[in-house]
Write a protein that holds these residues in place. Structure first.
Motif, mmCIF file in Angstrom:
data_model
loop_
_atom_site.group_PDB
_atom_site.id
_atom_site.type_symbol
_atom_site.label_atom_id
_atom_site.label_comp_id
_atom_site.label_asym_id
_atom_site.label_seq_id
_atom_site.Cartn_x
_atom_site.Cartn_y
_atom_site.Cartn_z
ATOM 1 N N TYR A 82 -26.222 13.186 -34.608
ATOM 2 C CA TYR A 82 -26.669 14.579 -34.550
ATOM 3 C C TYR A 82 -28.120 14.664 -34.078
ATOM 4 C CZ TYR A 82 -22.547 15.864 -37.320
ATOM 5 O OH TYR A 82 -21.264 16.060 -37.759
ATOM 6 N N GLY A 83 -28.404 15.685 -33.279
ATOM 7 C CA GLY A 83 -29.786 15.950 -32.882
ATOM 8 C C GLY A 83 -30.311 14.986 -31.842
ATOM 9 N N SER A 138 -26.432 21.283 -30.541
ATOM 10 C CA SER A 138 -25.326 21.307 -29.591
ATOM 11 C C SER A 138 -24.965 19.885 -29.179
ATOM 12 C CB SER A 138 -25.711 22.117 -28.347
ATOM 13 O OG SER A 138 -25.977 23.464 -28.678
ATOM 14 N N SER A 139 -23.757 19.740 -28.664
ATOM 15 C CA SER A 139 -23.340 18.451 -28.127
ATOM 16 C C SER A 139 -23.853 18.356 -26.693
ATOM 17 C CB SER A 139 -21.817 18.322 -28.166
ATOM 18 O OG SER A 139 -21.404 17.094 -27.597
ATOM 19 N N VAL A 140 -24.734 17.385 -26.427
ATOM 20 C CA VAL A 140 -25.307 17.242 -25.088
ATOM 21 C C VAL A 140 -25.093 15.822 -24.579
ATOM 22 C CG1 VAL A 140 -27.053 19.000 -25.539
ATOM 23 C CG2 VAL A 140 -27.607 16.593 -25.897
ATOM 24 N N ASP A 141 -25.077 15.705 -23.267
ATOM 25 C CA ASP A 141 -24.898 14.402 -22.641
ATOM 26 C C ASP A 141 -26.096 13.498 -22.927
ATOM 27 O OD1 ASP A 141 -23.591 12.571 -20.557
ATOM 28 O OD2 ASP A 141 -25.616 12.833 -19.748
ATOM 29 N N GLU A 164 -41.968 18.349 -24.887
ATOM 30 C CA GLU A 164 -41.437 19.714 -24.977
ATOM 31 C C GLU A 164 -40.061 19.803 -24.327
ATOM 32 O OE1 GLU A 164 -44.277 18.895 -23.379
ATOM 33 O OE2 GLU A 164 -45.927 20.262 -23.916
ATOM 34 N N GLU A 165 -39.920 19.196 -23.139
ATOM 35 C CA GLU A 165 -38.635 19.220 -22.428
ATOM 36 C C GLU A 165 -37.567 18.438 -23.182
ATOM 37 O OE1 GLU A 165 -39.440 19.024 -17.800
ATOM 38 O OE2 GLU A 165 -40.789 17.668 -18.858
ATOM 39 N N ILE A 166 -37.957 17.293 -23.729
ATOM 40 C CA ILE A 166 -36.999 16.451 -24.448
ATOM 41 C C ILE A 166 -36.463 17.164 -25.691
ATOM 42 C CG2 ILE A 166 -36.698 14.297 -25.738
ATOM 43 C CD1 ILE A 166 -38.862 13.087 -23.868
ATOM 44 N N LEU A 167 -37.361 17.755 -26.466
ATOM 45 C CA LEU A 167 -36.937 18.459 -27.679
ATOM 46 C C LEU A 167 -36.062 19.660 -27.342
ATOM 47 C CD1 LEU A 167 -40.255 18.315 -29.735
ATOM 48 C CD2 LEU A 167 -38.151 17.033 -30.188
ATOM 49 N N SER A 168 -36.401 20.368 -26.274
ATOM 50 C CA SER A 168 -35.602 21.528 -25.879
ATOM 51 C C SER A 168 -34.244 21.121 -25.330
ATOM 52 C CB SER A 168 -36.362 22.359 -24.831
ATOM 53 O OG SER A 168 -37.540 22.912 -25.386
ATOM 54 N N TYR A 169 -34.122 19.881 -24.896
ATOM 55 C CA TYR A 169 -32.832 19.387 -24.416
ATOM 56 C C TYR A 169 -31.901 19.062 -25.587
ATOM 57 C CZ TYR A 169 -29.381 16.484 -22.023
ATOM 58 O OH TYR A 169 -28.201 15.969 -21.538
ATOM 59 N N TYR A 170 -32.433 18.391 -26.592
ATOM 60 C CA TYR A 170 -31.597 17.969 -27.718
ATOM 61 C C TYR A 170 -31.422 19.052 -28.782
ATOM 62 C CZ TYR A 170 -31.288 13.168 -26.072
ATOM 63 O OH TYR A 170 -30.996 12.034 -25.334
ATOM 64 N N TYR A 171 -32.358 20.001 -28.858
ATOM 65 C CA TYR A 171 -32.240 21.110 -29.808
ATOM 66 C C TYR A 171 -32.246 22.406 -28.994
ATOM 67 C CZ TYR A 171 -33.946 17.385 -32.862
ATOM 68 O OH TYR A 171 -34.125 16.181 -33.517
ATOM 69 N N LYS A 172 -31.126 23.111 -28.967
ATOM 70 C CA LYS A 172 -30.971 24.269 -28.096
ATOM 71 C C LYS A 172 -31.552 25.532 -28.724
ATOM 72 C CE LYS A 172 -28.880 21.930 -24.941
ATOM 73 N NZ LYS A 172 -29.586 21.591 -23.698
#
Length: 329
Positions: free
Chosen positions: A296-297, A193-196, A314-322
């Protein structure tokens, strides 16, 4: 002696060769798969048999022509991670949580390639597909050994952890620094996804300017495969941005009479990112570039900013990969 030194430098530029020398020096390269299984059993005396079999499942096969060598995936990963991580960020070390993220990214990608197979040839590992591999050099042995040690620590800290979506390994693309927002992967890669990632804009090297003469610019663009030749006079008709994605990266751009993708222009001009704008200034063409990498990613720079705010891997990966799940295998 000089020839040997040159060959060493060349070999150390390749991630899986780096890993080979690293694990060979530690006695972790095996000539048969049986040797790997015996080593795992020796290391895991008293542990559950299913845990041991999981560790023995994935093996990298290296064909050296006259013989074949084997490495466990976990032994192979430090060399890969060391090559995928930039040397420094703003003159300092990347946070350890970013290194852990990168270890999981590298492991997930290789598991994605292997699927149900228990072995894979190192020739199949097109690691630059995810993000640009930096390579390592023997010109600074201290830095190389430092990166390998950090990579090994991160691999051990995340041993066996992969990312999945709907029980399938994801394709965990990454880049060094976004343009302030990451790019969406579309229907094919819904977890991208596109995230800030606006903290990237505060980093050193976020904004770069490149200047080309019109003749040089036209010659480089003309190298795009299957594209019509561009002449300096064609640039008089201007450069027109046709389409950008929601993160600001160039999808299509018109140069003279031709239309190109942002990636085509990026690679022909050797720009650090496909997020750019082109300006004419007399006899020169100025290209202003934001970020580094495809966008990307995971943004390694953005991940570092989040880690310094107290976020774990865990939080970082879940932020960049939905919508992904971290699974221990």
């Amino acid at each position: 002696m000089r020839k040997r030194a040159v060959m060493t430098v060349i070999l150390l530029l390749v991630p899986w060769i780096i890993s080979f020398f690293w694990t060979q020096a530690r006695g972790e390269v095996r000539e048969t798969r049986d040797e790997i299984e015996q080593a795992v059993m020796q290391e895991n005396r008293g542990t559950d048999q299913s845990d041991m079999s999981a560790k023995m499942e994935r093996v990298i096969r290296i064909d050296q022509g006259d013989k074949v060598l084997y490495r466990r995936l976990e032994d192979f990963l430090p060399g890969v991670v060391a090559c995928q991580m930039p040397d420094e960020i703003d003159g300092g070390e990347y946070d350890p949580e970013v290194w852990k993220c990168q270890a999981i990214i590298a492991r997930t990608y290789i598991c994605n390639l292997m699927q149900r197979r228990t072995e894979i040839d190192e020739e199949e590992l097109d690691l630059d597909y995810l993000g640009e591999t930096k390579g390592l050099s023997v010109t600074d042995q201290t830095q190389t050994l430092r990166k390998l040690a950090l990579a090994e620590t991160s691999v051990k800290a995340t041993e066996g952890i992969v990312m999945k979506e709907n029980e399938q390994y994801i394709l965990p693309m990454f880049h060094e620094m976004s343009a302030g927002r990451t790019r969406a992967g579309g229907e094919q890669f819904p977890y991208l996804s596109s995230v800030d990632s606006s903290f990237d804009t505060e980093r050193d090297g976020y904004l770069q300017k490149f200047i080309f003469g019109k003749k040089e610019f036209a010659e480089k663009i003309s190298r795009v495969t299957d594209a019509a030749s561009v002449q300096p006079a064609d640039l008089l008709s201007g450069v027109q941005m046709i389409k950008k994605d929601e993160a600001g990266y160039v999808d299509e751009i018109k140069i003279g009479t031709g239309t190109y993708t942002g990636d085509e222009v990026r690679y022909s001009l050797r720009l650090p990112s496909p997020c750019f704008q082109v300006e004419e200034d007399g006899d020169e063409i100025r290209v202003i570039v934001r970020g580094r990498g495809h966008g990307y990613g995971l943004s390694q720079s953005g991940a570092d900013s989040l880690a310094r705010k107290g976020w774990g891997y865990e939080e970082i990966l879940s932020y960049y990969y939905k919508n992904i799940t971290l699974i221990f295998e």
